[in-house]
Write a protein that holds these residues in place. Structure first.
Motif, short mmCIF file in Angstrom:
data_model
loop_
_atom_site.label_atom_id
_atom_site.label_comp_id
_atom_site.label_asym_id
_atom_site.label_seq_id
_atom_site.Cartn_x
_atom_site.Cartn_y
_atom_site.Cartn_z
N UNK A 235 -6.35 9.79 -15.11
CA UNK A 235 -7.31 9.24 -14.15
C UNK A 235 -6.68 8.12 -13.32
N UNK A 236 -5.95 7.24 -13.99
CA UNK A 236 -5.34 6.10 -13.31
C UNK A 236 -4.26 6.57 -12.32
N UNK A 237 -3.53 7.60 -12.69
CA UNK A 237 -2.53 8.15 -11.76
C UNK A 237 -3.21 8.83 -10.57
N UNK A 238 -4.27 9.58 -10.86
CA UNK A 238 -4.97 10.31 -9.79
C UNK A 238 -5.66 9.36 -8.80
N UNK A 239 -6.15 8.24 -9.30
CA UNK A 239 -6.88 7.29 -8.45
C UNK A 239 -5.97 6.44 -7.57
N UNK A 240 -4.68 6.44 -7.88
CA UNK A 240 -3.74 5.60 -7.14
C UNK A 240 -3.53 4.23 -7.78
N UNK A 241 -4.29 3.92 -8.83
CA UNK A 241 -4.15 2.61 -9.48
C UNK A 241 -2.78 2.45 -10.14
N UNK A 242 -2.24 3.54 -10.67
CA UNK A 242 -0.89 3.49 -11.28
C UNK A 242 0.12 2.99 -10.24
N UNK A 243 0.09 3.55 -9.05
CA UNK A 243 1.03 3.14 -7.99
C UNK A 243 0.79 1.70 -7.55
N UNK A 244 -0.48 1.29 -7.48
CA UNK A 244 -0.79 -0.08 -7.10
C UNK A 244 -0.22 -1.07 -8.12
N UNK A 245 -0.39 -0.75 -9.40
CA UNK A 245 0.14 -1.61 -10.47
C UNK A 245 1.66 -1.66 -10.39
N UNK A 246 2.28 -0.50 -10.20
CA UNK A 246 3.74 -0.43 -10.18
C UNK A 246 4.32 -1.25 -9.04
N UNK A 247 3.68 -1.22 -7.88
CA UNK A 247 4.19 -1.95 -6.71
C UNK A 247 4.17 -3.46 -6.90
N UNK A 248 3.38 -3.95 -7.85
CA UNK A 248 3.37 -5.38 -8.15
C UNK A 248 4.66 -5.81 -8.84
N UNK A 249 5.34 -4.88 -9.49
CA UNK A 249 6.49 -5.23 -10.32
C UNK A 249 7.80 -4.56 -9.89
N UNK A 250 7.72 -3.42 -9.23
CA UNK A 250 8.92 -2.65 -8.89
C UNK A 250 8.86 -2.20 -7.43
N UNK A 251 10.03 -2.05 -6.85
CA UNK A 251 10.11 -1.55 -5.47
C UNK A 251 10.48 -0.08 -5.43
N UNK A 252 10.40 0.59 -6.60
CA UNK A 252 10.79 1.99 -6.71
C UNK A 252 9.89 2.68 -7.73
N UNK A 253 9.92 4.01 -7.73
CA UNK A 253 9.10 4.80 -8.65
C UNK A 253 9.70 4.74 -10.05
N UNK A 254 8.88 4.45 -11.05
CA UNK A 254 9.40 4.42 -12.42
C UNK A 254 8.82 5.58 -13.26
N UNK A 255 7.92 6.36 -12.66
CA UNK A 255 7.32 7.45 -13.43
C UNK A 255 8.32 8.57 -13.68
N UNK A 256 9.16 8.83 -12.71
CA UNK A 256 10.18 9.87 -12.87
C UNK A 256 9.62 11.25 -12.60
N UNK A 257 10.53 12.22 -12.48
CA UNK A 257 10.13 13.59 -12.15
C UNK A 257 9.66 14.34 -13.37
#
Length: 257
Positions: A235-257
Motif C-alpha cells: 500500500x505504501x509503495x502504491x500510494x507514493x509514500x515510500x518514494x516520499x520517505x526515501x527522498x528525505x534520506x537518499x537521492x537515489x532509488x534504494x528499492x532495487x529491481x
C-alpha cells in the motif's frame, strides 16, 4: 431483557475492539545507531528512513507499533522467544536465517561496500587487501561476505556495532571497513567521516552471503502479522509514500529491481 441487552452490548464491544490492534507490536531494532536507517536521540526517540517506513506501514495496517531496542547479535533469539514480535532492522533475507524465521517481502536492497582511510592508496580486491585488517560488525551478512572473499588473505576483526568499526577506521586501528553501502555512505559524508575516510565503492554482489534484499523478520507461527506487513508495504509503495520517505534520506532509488 436487561441481561440480553448486556450480552448483546458485550458482543458489540468485542467486535469493535477487534478492529484495533489488541496489543502493541514490539518492533525489534538493533540497539545502536545505524544511520540513516535507525538512530536514537538523547531522549531515546528513534528516527530514520526505516523508522519512517515502519510508521507508514503500521499506520496503514492500524497496528500499534513500538520500537524495542535489542543487541544485534541476540535479535533473532529475542524474536523466537517472544520478547519482540518482529524485526525491522536492515536484516538481509538469507537462506540460513529463513530456516529460523519467516521474512516479509523485501523493502530495499543494499550491496556491501568498502571504506578506507582518506590517504589509503590500495584498492578493493582480495589481492589489494592481502595482509590488511578489515573491520566488520559481528553476525552480519557483511561479516560473512568479508570472511568469504577476504578471509584467506586478510585479518577479519569483529565488532559488536558498526559505529565501533567506523571509529576504529577513523583512528587508524584497522585498514578497511566492510559494511552496507548506504550505511558507509552516511558515515563518509558525515562531519567526522569526511575528515578521515573515503569509500572505495560497492563490492561485487554475492547472493549467498548478502541474500536477496532487506526484509522484516517474523516468527514462523505469525503468518497473519507478516501478511499485514506485506499488505502495508504494498500500500505504501502504491500510494507514493515510500518514494516520499526515501527522498528525505537518499537521492537515489534504494528499492532495487
Amino acid at each position: 431483557m436487561k441481561l440480553k441487552s448486556v450480552i448483546l452490548a458485550g458482543i458489540a464491544a468485542l467486535g469493535l475492539a477487534g478492529t484495533v490492534s489488541a496489543a502493541p507490536v514490539k518492533v525489534g531494532v538493533a540497539a545502536e545507531p545505524y544511520p540513516p536507517f535507525t538512530s536514537p536521540d538523547a531522549s531515546g526517540k528513534w528516527s530514520g528512513w526505516e523508522v519512517d517506513l515502519m510508521n507508514a506501514i503500521c499506520t496503514d495496517q492500524k497496528l500499534d507499533c513500538v520500537i524495542t531496542p535489542v543487541a544485534w547479535d541476540g535479535i533473532i533469539p529475542a524474536l523466537t522467544s517472544g520478547q519482540i514480535d518482529m524485526i525491522m532492522s536492515s536484516m538481509s533475507i538469507t537462506a540460513k536465517r529463513a530456516k529460523v524465521v519467516d521474512f516479509s517481502d523485501k523493502y530495499y536492497v543494499t550491496p556491501a561496500a568498502i571504506a578506507v582511510a582518506k590517504d589509503a592508496t590500495f584498492g578493493m580486491t582480495p589481492e589489494d587487501l592481502t595482509g590488511k585488517v578489515i573491520g566488520v560488525q559481528v553476525s552480519t551478512t557483511n561479516e560473512a561476505y568479508a570472511q568469504k572473499f577476504f578471509g584467506k588473505t586478510s585479518t577479519i576483526k569483529q565488532y559488536q556495532t558498526q559505529d565501533q568499526v567506523n571509529q576504529d577506521l577513523a583512528a587508524g586501528r584497522i585498514d578497511a571497513d566492510v559494511a552496507d553501502q548506504f550505511t558507509l555512505d552516511a558515515f563518509v559524508t558525515s562531519k567526522d567521516g569526511k575528515a578521515c575516510c573515503k569509500m572505495l565503492g560497492a563490492l561485487p554482489y554475492d547472493n549467498e552471503t548478502l541474500g536477496t534484499g532487506i526484509g522484516a523478520a517474523f516468527r514462523k507461527s505469525d503468518t497473519a502479522l507478516r501478511e499485514k506487513f506485506n499488505k502495508g508495504l504494498a500500500d505504501v509503495r502504491a500510494s507514493g509514500d515510500y518514494d516520499k520517505i526515501t527522498k528525505k534520506y537518499f537521492s537515489f532509488d534504494i528499492y532495487g529491481g
